[in-house]
Motif scaffolding. Structure first.
Motif, PDB file in Angstrom:
ATOM      1  N   GLN A 207      -5.148   5.868   4.986  1.00  0.00           N
ATOM      2  CA  GLN A 207      -5.629   7.060   4.262  1.00  0.00           C
ATOM      3  C   GLN A 207      -4.475   7.914   3.715  1.00  0.00           C
ATOM      4  OE1 GLN A 207      -9.152   9.100   5.824  1.00  0.00           O
ATOM      5  NE2 GLN A 207      -9.295   7.520   7.391  1.00  0.00           N
ATOM      6  N   ASN A 208      -3.279   7.353   3.722  1.00  0.00           N
ATOM      7  CA  ASN A 208      -2.110   7.952   3.038  1.00  0.00           C
ATOM      8  C   ASN A 208      -1.689   9.299   3.630  1.00  0.00           C
ATOM      9  OD1 ASN A 208      -2.849   5.814   1.440  1.00  0.00           O
ATOM     10  ND2 ASN A 208      -3.602   7.058  -0.242  1.00  0.00           N
TER      11      ASN A 208
ATOM     12  N   SER B 155      -0.805   3.254  -7.322  1.00  0.00           N
ATOM     13  CA  SER B 155      -0.097   3.967  -6.256  1.00  0.00           C
ATOM     14  C   SER B 155      -1.104   4.582  -5.288  1.00  0.00           C
ATOM     15  CB  SER B 155       0.753   5.086  -6.858  1.00  0.00           C
ATOM     16  OG  SER B 155       1.726   4.551  -7.715  1.00  0.00           O
ATOM     17  N   SER B 156      -0.588   5.048  -4.154  1.00  0.00           N
ATOM     18  CA  SER B 156      -1.451   5.636  -3.121  1.00  0.00           C
ATOM     19  C   SER B 156      -1.271   7.153  -3.108  1.00  0.00           C
ATOM     20  CB  SER B 156      -1.074   5.061  -1.747  1.00  0.00           C
ATOM     21  OG  SER B 156      -1.227   3.665  -1.751  1.00  0.00           O
TER      22      SER B 156
ATOM     23  N   CYS C 210       5.701   6.970  -2.746  1.00  0.00           N
ATOM     24  CA  CYS C 210       4.605   5.982  -2.802  1.00  0.00           C
ATOM     25  C   CYS C 210       3.423   6.521  -3.623  1.00  0.00           C
ATOM     26  CB  CYS C 210       4.119   5.619  -1.395  1.00  0.00           C
ATOM     27  SG  CYS C 210       5.389   4.861  -0.370  1.00  0.00           S
TER      28      CYS C 210
ATOM     29  N   HIS D 277       0.834  -1.207   0.000  1.00  0.00           N
ATOM     30  CA  HIS D 277       0.000   0.000   0.000  1.00  0.00           C
ATOM     31  C   HIS D 277       0.868   1.256   0.000  1.00  0.00           C
ATOM     32  CE1 HIS D 277      -3.341   2.619   0.974  1.00  0.00           C
ATOM     33  NE2 HIS D 277      -2.592   3.162   1.914  1.00  0.00           N
ATOM     34  N   GLY D 278       2.063   1.147   0.606  1.00  0.00           N
ATOM     35  CA  GLY D 278       2.964   2.290   0.771  1.00  0.00           C
ATOM     36  C   GLY D 278       3.639   2.170   2.125  1.00  0.00           C
TER      37      GLY D 278
ATOM     38  N   SER E 286      -3.921  -1.965  -4.355  1.00  0.00           N
ATOM     39  CA  SER E 286      -2.505  -1.637  -4.175  1.00  0.00           C
ATOM     40  C   SER E 286      -1.604  -2.480  -5.065  1.00  0.00           C
ATOM     41  CB  SER E 286      -2.091  -1.848  -2.714  1.00  0.00           C
ATOM     42  OG  SER E 286      -2.783  -0.963  -1.883  1.00  0.00           O
TER      43      SER E 286
END
Ligand SMILES: Cc1cc2nc3c(=O)[nH]c(=O)nc-3n(C[C@H](O)[C@H](O)[C@H](O)COP(=O)(O)OP(=O)(O)OC[C@H]3O[C@@H](n4cnc5c(N)ncnc54)[C@H](O)[C@@H]3O)c2cc1C
Length: 382
Positions: A252-253, A336-337, A260, A183-184, A332
């Motif tokens: 939620q990044n 990308s996020s 990322c 996901h990052g 993912s």
């Protein structure tokens, strides 16, 4: 020229490859590590640029087969984030007198990669840790072992496996490269600050005993798992993932690494031999197979990956999947996020000394949303 900050993944291949040892990986104000070149010692050999996977992405596999898998060893599956594939691969490599390189919490609960030949170390390698790990200090040791013909398993994020691939510069028969659907990676600084606040709130500063960010006692699915932190004084923090502030900010990044947001290592084809992930959506695809105790996605890219999987396969229950099925509920894998719109404000507040938990809440739940949530709760009577 090394890539600009927004594209640097922090894999550290440049630092590990530098023949002058004049590149240090240094954390910036957000807590992410970037290469710093000591210009006085640099001989402009160009090695750092040549190994950078952001500028020279390794070739990816053209054919991938996909399956869902559950380790038959229920104790291992219970302690693993997904279906427990990592542990099976690692045990196999160790049984051949090989080495395993994977992520652990160090004594200060920072996330870092270590190399081991000892099965007792696998317990601390198990489980997803949601902060960017430092992997490149291990790269030279892995290269030395591979040159001697020793089996090596490396597990890391897609950018780390690409970094190791570029650092090695050639294929080794005895290397098994395993990446993950990612996901990052969250900021190590945010993780450090969050854990320090948790300790003060939960246990009056008592030392942390164990951390499980994917605890399955409440179930495994992305709607069910919990965060569990145990302290030396016997106290415990346990929270559903949707309520834990750190996990909420992660998904939620809010504090992922800038690179990322434009990850160059997505896709079904990879430079690794195997890709591991969560079998999200298995509950719809094959409800009879899903028991909410953990299912892995296994993407097999190469002959070496096929041999490694075949060696451990008898220890698993499996279900065949297509790449489309795997990616449909796991965005993912392909995408990308993008950074949360409040990311800049979040880090500015953190730098100004604001407490991390409250800052996460303020950025994720602005006042207008909080008012709405309160009204809904009022109407529903809770
Ligand atoms: C930051 C992160 C984001 C992820 N995002 C997704 C996602 O969006 N979708 C998805 O399907 N799966 C994701 N995963 C992968 C998934 O959570 C499992 O790690 C994977 O399926 C392997 O599970 P397992 O049961 O086989 O092994 P486990 O026993 O859970 O082993 C996990 C493996 O990952 C390594 N690892 C743990 N933390 C890190 C880290 N910070 N950096 C590098 N390596 C690490 C461990 O050393 C171990 O080898 C993510 C993992 C991480 C670390």
């Amino acid at each position: 020229m090394l890539p600009e900050k927004a594209r640097c993944t922090g894999c550290g291949a440049c630092a590990a490859a530098c023949p002058q040892n004049c590149i240090a990986m240094t954390a910036d104000a957000e807590g992410f590590r970037y290469p710093q070149i000591d210009a006085d010692r640099c001989i402009s050999c160009g090695m750092c640029e040549a190994v950078c996977p952001a500028d020279h992405a390794p070739a990816v596999s053209q054919e991938t087969s996909v399956l869902a898998a559950q380790n038959r060893d229920e104790a291992v599956r219970g302690q693993s984030s997904s279906g427990g594939v990592f542990t099976a691969l690692a045990r196999q490599v160790l049984s051949e007198d090989g080495l395993v390189c994977a992520a652990v919490y160090d004594e200060a609960h920072r996330v870092t990669h270590v190399v081991t030949g000892r099965p007792e170390e696998l317990g601390r390698m198990r489980g997803a840790k949601y902060a960017q790990s430092a992997a490149e200090p291990c790269f030279p040791e892995l290269r030395d072992a591979l040159k001697k013909g020793r089996s090596v398993l490396f597990v890391g994020t897609p950018c780390q496996t690409a970094g190791l691939d570029r650092f090695l510069g050639r294929k080794y028969e005895s290397l098994l490269l395993v990446d993950m659907i990612c996901h990052g990676v969250p900021s190590p600084l945010v993780w450090e600050k969050y854990l320090a606040e948790r300790r003060r709130t939960d246990a009056a500063g008592a030392a942390v005993r164990d951390i499980d960010l994917r605890n399955k006692e409440t179930g495994w699915s992305r709607y069910a798992y919990s965060v569990k932190i145990g302290y030396e004084d016997g106290s415990q923090y346990r929270m559903h993932q949707a309520q834990d502030p750190f996990l909420r900010g992660f998904v939620q990044n809010l504090y992922l690494r800038p690179s990322c947001a434009q990850c160059g290592f997505k896709g079904i084809g990879r430079c690794s031999d195997l890709t591991l992930g969560d079998g999200w959506g298995i509950w719809d695809i094959a409800p009879e197979f899903d028991d909410d105790k953990g299912t892995s996605l296994v993407l097999i890219h190469t002959e070496a990956g096929r041999r490694a999987w075949d060696a451990v396969a008898p220890g698993f229950r499996t279900y065949p999947l297509t790449a489309e099925q795997a990616a449909a509920q796991n965005p993912s894998a392909l995408r990308s996020s993008p950074a949360h719109p409040e990311r800049e404000r979040f880090f500015a507040s953190l730098e100004a000394g604001a407490p991390v938990t409250e800052t996460i809440r303020q950025c994720l739940d602005p006042p207008e949303k909080r008012g709405l949530l309160q009204r809904i709760r009022g109407k529903l009577g809770f």
